[in-house]
Enzyme design. Structure first.
Site, PDB file in Angstrom:
ATOM      1  N   TRP A 151      12.827 -31.145  53.694  1.00 53.29           N
ATOM      2  CA  TRP A 151      12.751 -30.440  52.413  1.00 53.29           C
ATOM      3  C   TRP A 151      11.516 -30.780  51.594  1.00 53.29           C
ATOM      4  O   TRP A 151      11.269 -30.150  50.576  1.00 53.29           O
ATOM      5  CB  TRP A 151      14.004 -30.761  51.573  1.00 53.29           C
ATOM      6  N   ASN A 152      10.764 -31.830  51.996  1.00 47.70           N
ATOM      7  CA  ASN A 152       9.703 -32.273  51.074  1.00 47.70           C
ATOM      8  C   ASN A 152       8.492 -31.340  51.058  1.00 47.70           C
ATOM      9  O   ASN A 152       7.785 -31.269  50.061  1.00 47.70           O
ATOM     10  CB  ASN A 152       9.296 -33.727  51.352  1.00 47.70           C
ATOM     11  N   LYS A 175      15.687 -24.652  61.974  1.00 48.41           N
ATOM     12  CA  LYS A 175      16.623 -24.988  60.901  1.00 48.41           C
ATOM     13  C   LYS A 175      15.824 -25.668  59.798  1.00 48.41           C
ATOM     14  O   LYS A 175      15.532 -26.863  59.863  1.00 48.41           O
ATOM     15  CB  LYS A 175      17.722 -25.936  61.373  1.00 48.41           C
ATOM     16  N   GLU A 178      18.538 -27.443  54.291  1.00 51.70           N
ATOM     17  CA  GLU A 178      19.488 -26.684  53.453  1.00 51.70           C
ATOM     18  C   GLU A 178      19.141 -26.872  51.975  1.00 51.70           C
ATOM     19  O   GLU A 178      19.532 -26.063  51.144  1.00 51.70           O
ATOM     20  CB  GLU A 178      20.927 -27.147  53.717  1.00 51.70           C
ATOM     21  N   GLY A 228      11.193 -35.243  59.866  1.00 52.06           N
ATOM     22  CA  GLY A 228      12.325 -35.847  59.170  1.00 52.06           C
ATOM     23  C   GLY A 228      12.226 -37.353  59.212  1.00 52.06           C
ATOM     24  O   GLY A 228      11.161 -37.912  59.487  1.00 52.06           O
ATOM     25  N   SER A 229      13.338 -38.013  58.973  1.00 50.96           N
ATOM     26  CA  SER A 229      13.294 -39.472  58.907  1.00 50.96           C
ATOM     27  C   SER A 229      13.308 -40.078  60.315  1.00 50.96           C
ATOM     28  O   SER A 229      13.705 -39.432  61.292  1.00 50.96           O
ATOM     29  CB  SER A 229      14.480 -39.988  58.096  1.00 50.96           C
ATOM     30  N   GLU A 250       7.756 -35.884  63.983  1.00 50.83           N
ATOM     31  CA  GLU A 250       6.977 -36.214  62.786  1.00 50.83           C
ATOM     32  C   GLU A 250       7.928 -36.947  61.848  1.00 50.83           C
ATOM     33  O   GLU A 250       8.709 -36.319  61.129  1.00 50.83           O
ATOM     34  CB  GLU A 250       6.478 -34.926  62.110  1.00 50.83           C
ATOM     35  N   LEU A 251       7.866 -38.280  61.852  1.00 53.83           N
ATOM     36  CA  LEU A 251       8.909 -39.053  61.169  1.00 53.83           C
ATOM     37  C   LEU A 251       8.369 -39.785  59.935  1.00 53.83           C
ATOM     38  O   LEU A 251       7.300 -39.464  59.441  1.00 53.83           O
ATOM     39  CB  LEU A 251       9.556 -40.008  62.174  1.00 53.83           C
ATOM     40  N   CYS A 284       5.567 -37.977  53.314  1.00 58.98           N
ATOM     41  CA  CYS A 284       5.600 -38.990  54.377  1.00 58.98           C
ATOM     42  C   CYS A 284       4.291 -39.767  54.476  1.00 58.98           C
ATOM     43  O   CYS A 284       4.272 -40.877  54.998  1.00 58.98           O
ATOM     44  CB  CYS A 284       5.984 -38.363  55.713  1.00 58.98           C
ATOM     45  N   GLU A 381      11.113 -47.338  53.754  1.00 59.21           N
ATOM     46  CA  GLU A 381      10.328 -46.223  53.205  1.00 59.21           C
ATOM     47  C   GLU A 381      10.876 -45.840  51.824  1.00 59.21           C
ATOM     48  O   GLU A 381      12.033 -45.431  51.709  1.00 59.21           O
ATOM     49  CB  GLU A 381      10.422 -45.019  54.146  1.00 59.21           C
TER      50      GLU A 381
HETATM   51  P1  NAD Z   1      18.585 -37.502  54.980  1.00 58.80           P
HETATM   52  O1  NAD Z   1      18.282 -38.311  56.206  1.00 58.80           O
HETATM   53  O2  NAD Z   1      19.993 -37.411  54.516  1.00 58.80           O
HETATM   54  O3  NAD Z   1      18.076 -36.016  55.190  1.00 58.80           O
HETATM   55  C1  NAD Z   1      16.738 -35.705  55.479  1.00 58.80           C
HETATM   56  C2  NAD Z   1      16.692 -34.350  56.162  1.00 58.80           C
HETATM   57  O4  NAD Z   1      17.117 -34.507  57.518  1.00 58.80           O
HETATM   58  C3  NAD Z   1      17.611 -33.305  55.524  1.00 58.80           C
HETATM   59  O5  NAD Z   1      16.894 -32.105  55.309  1.00 58.80           O
HETATM   60  C4  NAD Z   1      18.736 -33.102  56.539  1.00 58.80           C
HETATM   61  O6  NAD Z   1      19.094 -31.740  56.647  1.00 58.80           O
HETATM   62  C5  NAD Z   1      18.113 -33.540  57.845  1.00 58.80           C
HETATM   63  N1  NAD Z   1      19.094 -34.170  58.739  1.00 58.80           N
HETATM   64  C6  NAD Z   1      19.916 -35.196  58.455  1.00 58.80           C
HETATM   65  N2  NAD Z   1      20.696 -35.492  59.507  1.00 58.80           N
HETATM   66  C7  NAD Z   1      20.358 -34.622  60.498  1.00 58.80           C
HETATM   67  C8  NAD Z   1      20.810 -34.424  61.841  1.00 58.80           C
HETATM   68  N3  NAD Z   1      21.752 -35.187  62.410  1.00 58.80           N
HETATM   69  N4  NAD Z   1      20.235 -33.429  62.548  1.00 58.80           N
HETATM   70  C9  NAD Z   1      19.273 -32.646  62.020  1.00 58.80           C
HETATM   71  N5  NAD Z   1      18.806 -32.800  60.763  1.00 58.80           N
HETATM   72  C10 NAD Z   1      19.337 -33.784  60.015  1.00 58.80           C
HETATM   73  O7  NAD Z   1      17.667 -38.117  53.841  1.00 58.80           O
HETATM   74  P2  NAD Z   1      17.435 -37.708  52.330  1.00 58.80           P
HETATM   75  O8  NAD Z   1      18.211 -38.688  51.481  1.00 58.80           O
HETATM   76  O9  NAD Z   1      17.603 -36.268  52.113  1.00 58.80           O
HETATM   77  O10 NAD Z   1      15.894 -38.024  52.234  1.00 58.80           O
HETATM   78  C11 NAD Z   1      15.375 -39.319  52.202  1.00 58.80           C
HETATM   79  C12 NAD Z   1      14.890 -39.825  53.518  1.00 58.80           C
HETATM   80  O11 NAD Z   1      14.490 -38.739  54.350  1.00 58.80           O
HETATM   81  C13 NAD Z   1      13.642 -40.689  53.353  1.00 58.80           C
HETATM   82  O12 NAD Z   1      13.959 -42.041  53.564  1.00 58.80           O
HETATM   83  C14 NAD Z   1      12.655 -40.160  54.361  1.00 58.80           C
HETATM   84  O13 NAD Z   1      12.402 -41.062  55.391  1.00 58.80           O
HETATM   85  C15 NAD Z   1      13.289 -39.003  55.005  1.00 58.80           C
HETATM   86  N6  NAD Z   1      12.449 -37.805  54.964  1.00 58.80           N
HETATM   87  C16 NAD Z   1      11.286 -37.813  55.662  1.00 58.80           C
HETATM   88  C17 NAD Z   1      10.463 -36.710  55.634  1.00 58.80           C
HETATM   89  C18 NAD Z   1       9.146 -36.673  56.358  1.00 58.80           C
HETATM   90  O14 NAD Z   1       8.329 -35.826  56.072  1.00 58.80           O
HETATM   91  N7  NAD Z   1       8.917 -37.527  57.318  1.00 58.80           N
HETATM   92  C19 NAD Z   1      10.826 -35.607  54.883  1.00 58.80           C
HETATM   93  C20 NAD Z   1      12.035 -35.618  54.192  1.00 58.80           C
HETATM   94  C21 NAD Z   1      12.838 -36.734  54.250  1.00 58.80           C
END
Ligand code: NAD
Length: 478
Positions: A151-152, A175, A178, A228-229, A250-251, A284, A381
């Site tokens: 989402w960022n 996907k 959300e 994502g994370s 891309e984590l 990130c 992070e």
């Molecule tokens: P979160 O882990 O709850 O969610 C982050 C994103 O991952 C959400 O959009 C969610 O839909 C998706 N996600 C979560 N579980 C998933 C799964 N099992 N399968 C597929 N997608 C899944 O975290 P948050 O509290 O929303 O955000 C904070 C953390 O997210 C931070 O610590 C950061 O590391 C990470 N993040 C990283 C990036 C990046 O660009 N690397 C971007 C957004 C968030």
């Protein structure tokens, strides 16, 4: 006000989930509900998978020129609508319009880059050992792709997956997050209106773990790509192993920035305040560990605090706003936890440190000084608007500290010396290095991390390569 209807795109049709399930879409600047996000069922995901399979058979057989024409039309539509899409982006993500609209422009530019590069997918002829034999190494699209985007960066995270896959000749089920669905929906409408055949691009939303466990398990998809994370990356990578899909990950990151003794201090302070508080630190590549040479530390800290204290925090739709909210209320407690932990171990709060009062999920721009090495914020992070300032004496010592985490995404240094810059670039264990500036992401240049920040690149020629595979052909002329 929020002018997008959130729908699933499956096989060229816009629709709701088959059982009508939804979740709320919330504006993080106000807490108000903007709309409903459909949550895909097993049936919806099965239809999206079948559509991507059919879409691939169509799209891989289009010529590079035909694909180029459609992608260029989509890019033009995205660009023409960038103000409107930027408003959606600001309302669902919170970042100021001044960051949102350029991000949508990036989406148009990246789509053009992949459209162009798709015409330059060359193979090679390899001299044979036998007469009358012609040997060819050919590049072809890897197959249907399944993609997950965070989402960022609601526009650029999604577009690097869509346009990279389409430029290479792959179909895709994406996907988007959300939390920020409207930006992706608005961009996907541009691709459909540009003439993309049905099933080539499919957009789904749902319960993230349900969607990823279902789609990643399907043998139809040959490639998985995630922004994502690190925790989610590890989970999806394990699932991808079951069907041996290739992947791009891309984590997360925890970017060190080293301000050397000979740095242009004013330039470093100005550049780093802008970078740290961009998107409220939810980036990130955000600088998250500030290593300042001890001879500059006091002056750097004073200048940084002064400039950060002037940031205008508020609703991103309002003119003059420089920093918006965090994505969700739960993130405020995470920020408070980082500050409390650091302070309990001896750190000082030089600025901010608290959530703001009133509606929305705002956290104050925060600066911590004298942060001890065991503070959690130096190893986890932060993903928020907190700058921990640290000092160092020696080059070897600071490199060891900078490289001490499992992450390896972005890293930065500030110096006037070309040789010190070169020495630092070589020593940093990271996929991206910025010297005296922070612009590590453009459509033309490879973007990606190493170690637990993931692997593979997006953007640049590497970003197209990521969606291709090699076929060796040898012909014997009878
Ligand atoms: P979160 O882990 O709850 O969610 C982050 C994103 O991952 C959400 O959009 C969610 O839909 C998706 N996600 C979560 N579980 C998933 C799964 N099992 N399968 C597929 N997608 C899944 O975290 P948050 O509290 O929303 O955000 C904070 C953390 O997210 C931070 O610590 C950061 O590391 C990470 N993040 C990283 C990036 C990046 O660009 N690397 C971007 C957004 C968030």
């Amino acid at each position: 006000m929020y002018e997008e209807k959130i729908e699933l795109l499956i096989d060229g049709k816009w629709r709701q989930a088959s059982n009508g399930a939804t979740r709320d879409l919330v504006n993080p600047a106000t807490g108000e509900v903007l709309g409903k996000v459909p949550l895909s069922t097993d049936q919806d995901l099965a239809e999206a998978t079948a559509a991507a399979k059919r879409g691939f058979a169509v799209w891989k057989n289009r010529t590079a020129q035909q694909r180029y024409e459609i992608l260029m039309r989509a890019a033009a539509l995205i660009e023409a609508r960038k103000e409107a899409i930027g408003r959606l982006l600001t309302q669902e993500n919170g970042k100021p319009l001044g960051e949102a609209v350029p991000e949508v422009q990036f989406a148009a530019d990246a789509t053009r880059w992949y459209a162009e590069e798709g015409k330059r997918v060359y193979g090679r002829i390899i001299p044979a050992r036998m007469p009358n034999v012609r040997q060819m190494s050919l590049r072809e699209p890897v197959g249907p792709v399944v993609a997950f985007a965070a989402w960022n960066f609601p526009a650029s995270n999604v577009i690097r997956k869509i346009s990279g896959a389409l430029g290479a000749g792959c179909s895709i089920v994406v996907k988007p997050a959300e939390e920020t669905p409207g930006t992706a929906v608005a961009m996907a409408r541009c691709f459909q209106e540009a003439g993309l055949p049905d099933g080539v691009l499919n957009v789904v939303f749902g319960v993230p773990d349900h969607v990823s466990s279902t789609l990643v398990a399907s043998p139809v998809f040959r490639k998985i790509t995630l922004t994502g994370s690190t925790a989610v990356g590890k989970l999806l990578q394990k699932r991808a192993a079951e069907t041996l899909k290739t992947s791009t990950m891309e984590l997360g990151g925890h970017a060190p920035v080293i301000v050397h003794e000979d740095a242009d201090l004013e330039h470093a302070v100005k550049t780093l305040v802008a970078a740290k508080f961009r998107n409220a630190g939810q980036v990130c590549t955000s600088p998250t560990r500030f290593f300042i040479h001890e001879s500059l530390y006091e002056r750097f800290a004073a200048g940084f605090v002064e400039l950060a204290s002037k940031l205008v925090v508020g609703n991103g739709l309002e003119a003059g706003t420089q920093m918006g909210p965090m994505i969700a209320e739960r993130r405020l407690a995470v920020m408070e936890g980082f500050v409390e932990d650091a302070v309990s171990k001896g750190a000082k709060v030089a600025l901010g440190g608290k959530r703001a009062s009133g509606a929305g999920f705002f956290f104050q721009p925060t600066v911590l000084t004298q942060v001890p090495a065991n503070a959690r914020i130096l190893s986890e992070e932060p993903f928020g608007p907190i700058a921990p300032l640290l000092s160092f004496k020696e080059f070897d010592e600071v490199i060891e500290r900078a490289n001490s985490l499992p992450y390896g995404l972005a890293s930065f240094c500030f110096t006037r010396s070309v040789s010190l810059a070169a020495k630092t670039e070589a020593a940093l264990d990271a996929g991206l290095v910025g010297v005296n500036h922070m612009a590590v992401s453009t459509p033309e240049t490879p973007f990606g991390g190493v170690n637990e920040s993931g692997f593979g690149s997006e953007s640049g020629i590497e970003g197209l390569e990521a969606f291709m595979r090699t076929k060796f052909v040898t012909e014997f002329a009878l």
